[in-house]
Design a protein around this motif. Structure first.
Motif, mmCIF file in Angstrom:
data_model
loop_
_atom_site.group_PDB
_atom_site.id
_atom_site.type_symbol
_atom_site.label_atom_id
_atom_site.label_comp_id
_atom_site.label_asym_id
_atom_site.label_seq_id
_atom_site.Cartn_x
_atom_site.Cartn_y
_atom_site.Cartn_z
ATOM 1 N N LYS A 113 0.702 -1.214 -0.099
ATOM 2 C CA LYS A 113 -0.070 -0.014 0.005
ATOM 3 C C LYS A 113 0.730 1.423 -0.117
ATOM 4 C CE LYS A 113 -3.786 2.565 2.482
ATOM 5 N NZ LYS A 113 -3.507 3.648 1.698
ATOM 6 N N GLU A 114 2.022 1.340 0.775
ATOM 7 C CA GLU A 114 2.774 2.349 0.985
ATOM 8 C C GLU A 114 3.569 2.686 -0.548
ATOM 9 O OE1 GLU A 114 6.558 4.139 3.427
ATOM 10 O OE2 GLU A 114 6.029 1.952 3.752
ATOM 11 N N ASP A 117 0.720 3.861 -2.907
ATOM 12 C CA ASP A 117 0.234 5.290 -2.875
ATOM 13 C C ASP A 117 1.322 6.385 -3.135
ATOM 14 O OD1 ASP A 117 -2.101 4.348 -1.491
ATOM 15 O OD2 ASP A 117 -1.249 4.571 0.604
ATOM 16 N N THR A 118 2.604 5.860 -2.836
ATOM 17 C CA THR A 118 3.690 7.030 -3.262
ATOM 18 C C THR A 118 3.939 6.975 -4.715
ATOM 19 O OG1 THR A 118 5.021 6.288 -1.102
ATOM 20 C CG2 THR A 118 6.323 7.340 -2.946
ATOM 21 N N LEU A 121 1.265 9.060 -6.114
ATOM 22 C CA LEU A 121 1.752 10.648 -6.071
ATOM 23 C C LEU A 121 2.795 10.959 -7.054
ATOM 24 C CD1 LEU A 121 2.025 10.945 -2.363
ATOM 25 C CD2 LEU A 121 0.282 11.980 -3.415
#
Length: 175
Positions: A113-114, A117-118, A121
């Motif tokens: 997930k991290e 998400d990054t 972005l």
């Protein structure tokens, strides 16, 4: 929205997947699918490191796999990092944009997930940078793009709401 003589002065089905609506509610709309504007269109260009790509899709997917490899390595996820590097090599050897895209899909390229998400972005800026390289290093595409000055360019693909409008041109115009 209904297209009629009052809001549409010209509709053309031009070469390979381009639809142009002139003066549609005060703006010129360019809808594309699989044309020279597409990331799948063959267009040789190099990045600032001298890495040569055969299309924008290849560059985007290659950068995504390197991103995953780096992030996984930092987290001690060596198998995921190694797998991402294998995918990078496959993408860089391929000349098929669909294969390149599918190779870096979530089915084959793991992102927690991290990481996801990054990536979400930064992926927009990555795409902008790559398209600047494509159009900057390919004069014939750049000239055609500049000729669309003042137009709003939209990718009309029904199954892509991330990069496209999530519908075809006819549906977009007619509501």
């Amino acid at each position: 929205i209904v297209v009629n003589q009052e809001n549409l002065s010209l509709f053309v089905e031009a070469e390979g997947g381009i639809c142009a609506f002139e003066k549609f509610e005060g703006q010129r709309l360019i809808f594309f699918q699989g044309s020279w504007i597409s990331n799948f269109q063959p267009a040789i260009f190099e990045d600032s490191n001298g890495v040569r790509y055969n299309c924008t899709e290849q560059a985007f997917q290659a950068i995504k796999t390197l991103f995953v490899a780096r992030e996984a390595k930092l987290k001690g996820l060596d198998k995921i990092a190694d797998s991402a590097l294998v995918l990078y090599q496959k993408i860089m050897k391929s000349t098929n944009a669909l294969y390149q895209k599918l190779s870096a899909s979530q089915k084959f390229l793991y992102m927690d997930k991290e990481m996801l998400d990054t990536w979400m972005l930064v992926s927009g800026e990555v795409m902008v940078r790559l398209n600047r390289l494509k159009f900057g290093q390919n004069k014939h595409f750049r000239d055609r793009l500049l000729a669309l000055d003042g137009s709003r360019i939209l990718e009309a693909i029904p199954d892509d709401q991330l990069w496209g409008i999530g519908m075809n041109a006819a549906t977009a115009v007619n509501g």
